[in-house]
Design an enzyme around this catalytic site. Structure first.
Site, short mmCIF file in Angstrom:
data_model
loop_
_atom_site.label_atom_id
_atom_site.label_comp_id
_atom_site.label_asym_id
_atom_site.label_seq_id
_atom_site.Cartn_x
_atom_site.Cartn_y
_atom_site.Cartn_z
N SER A 24 -71.82 -12.34 -31.81
CA SER A 24 -71.60 -12.26 -30.80
C SER A 24 -73.02 -13.38 -30.19
CB SER A 24 -73.32 -10.91 -30.71
OG SER A 24 -72.78 -10.13 -31.55
N1 SAH Z 1 -72.35 -9.67 -35.76
C1 SAH Z 1 -71.43 -10.32 -36.29
C2 SAH Z 1 -70.29 -10.29 -35.14
C3 SAH Z 1 -69.56 -8.36 -35.11
S1 SAH Z 1 -68.38 -8.92 -34.53
C4 SAH Z 1 -71.88 -11.71 -36.46
O1 SAH Z 1 -73.79 -11.89 -36.45
O2 SAH Z 1 -71.47 -12.64 -36.32
C5 SAH Z 1 -68.07 -7.92 -35.01
C6 SAH Z 1 -67.09 -7.18 -36.96
O3 SAH Z 1 -67.24 -5.52 -37.35
C7 SAH Z 1 -66.00 -7.51 -36.92
O4 SAH Z 1 -66.26 -8.97 -38.06
C8 SAH Z 1 -65.34 -6.80 -37.03
O5 SAH Z 1 -64.17 -7.04 -38.09
C9 SAH Z 1 -66.38 -5.88 -37.94
N2 SAH Z 1 -65.94 -4.20 -37.45
C10 SAH Z 1 -64.63 -3.85 -37.14
N3 SAH Z 1 -64.86 -2.05 -37.22
C11 SAH Z 1 -64.92 -1.87 -38.59
C12 SAH Z 1 -65.52 -1.09 -39.63
N4 SAH Z 1 -65.12 0.12 -39.03
N5 SAH Z 1 -66.33 -1.32 -40.08
C13 SAH Z 1 -67.02 -2.73 -40.60
N6 SAH Z 1 -66.70 -3.60 -39.58
C14 SAH Z 1 -65.60 -3.69 -38.70
#
Ligand code: SAH
Length: 254
Positions: free
Chosen positions: A101
């Site tokens: 993000s």
């Molecule tokens: N917080 C992260 C960025 C998030 S991007 C950082 O600091 O880099 C969103 C992430 O959520 C992705 O890696 C994606 O694979 C994950 N994601 C999507 N659906 C999810 C779920 N149901 N449970 C856990 N993770 C999930």
């Protein structure tokens, strides 16, 4: 038998010794080159500018958040090739179509959780691990779940190599939370969903805060913070954001 051992000593010891020395040299040089590569650029300077220009000057005032973000090298959470862009205020790709993000959004979400040092926090969507590191600089326990295996393993390795002992990473669907360690003082969902997963509300403490990008998972969402009060939810909207969608169970329920 004796003769055989002697033969061994004469011929193999020096070779084995040289091999060990060679391996040690390779290990030392790979360890030495890595920090050197990162040191070549003025990341600390860029980081300080980013904190002032994109975070503090845009209204984030919680010193805990500003200090946490000043301590973490965001360049370590992206590919080497993107390290030069690590302090620009936009998301960056982290592989598998996912993104780390934008720094301002990380700051905004973290500040909104009103964290205290002894808090236990759950994150859904570990991604690069950067948000988890920011949380871990502020609170004592961080639990984070990632649904993509390669990202889970990468983040786990990175966070442990950076010395974070207060972060536990789990591979799985965050829709169901992580009951074993709950209830949580705060929960942060860093992927977009069109509803709040009920398990997450259940695993939130009374008075606890949950933040989630809520709405369409294709376009933009409303960053929403809810506070659990006497079984009810106090809802506040913080603005428009664009996150990658939450996949798994969240997609099935509309
Ligand atoms: N917080 C992260 C960025 C998030 S991007 C950082 O600091 O880099 C969103 C992430 O959520 C992705 O890696 C994606 O694979 C994950 N994601 C999507 N659906 C999810 C779920 N149901 N449970 C856990 N993770 C999930």
């Amino acid at each position: 038998m004796m003769h055989l051992i002697k033969f061994d000593n004469h011929n193999w010891r020096p070779v084995a010794f040289r091999l060990i020395i060679l391996l040690l040299l390779l290990l030392v040089s790979s360890l030495a080159v890595e920090p050197w590569l990162y040191a070549a650029e003025d990341f600390a300077g860029k980081r300080q500018k980013m904190i002032e220009r994109d975070i503090r000057d845009r209204g984030i005032r919680d010193p805990k958040v500003l200090n946490a973000m000043s301590r973490i090298g965001r360049e370590r959470f992206v590919d080497r090739g993107l390290a030069g862009q690590a302090y620009e205020d936009h998301p960056l790709p982290i592989g598998e179509g996912q993104t780390i993000s934008q720094p301002y959004v990380v700051a905004l979400m973290t500040e909104a959780l009103k964290l205290k040092p002894g808090d236990r926090v759950l994150e859904i969507g570990t991604g690069s691990g950067y948000q988890a590191a920011v949380l871990a600089e502020i609170v004592s326990e961080v639990y984070t779940i990632e649904i993509r295996k390669r990202l889970t393993e990468h983040a786990e390795r990175l966070l442990s190599s950076l010395g974070y002992r207060n972060i536990k990473v789990k591979y799985g669907d965050g829709y169901f939370g992580w009951e074993e360690h709950g209830p949580y003082d705060a929960i942060i969902v860093t992927a977009a969903a069109n509803h709040i997963p009920p398990s997450l509300i259940r695993q939130l403490k009374e008075g606890g805060r949950l933040i989630i990008p809520l709405g369409s998972t294709i376009y933009t969402q409303i960053l929403t913070i809810v506070t659990k009060k006497k079984g009810d939810l106090d809802v506040m909207q913080l603005g428009t954001v664009a996150f990658v969608p939450m996949v798994g169970e969240a997609e099935k329920k509309r």
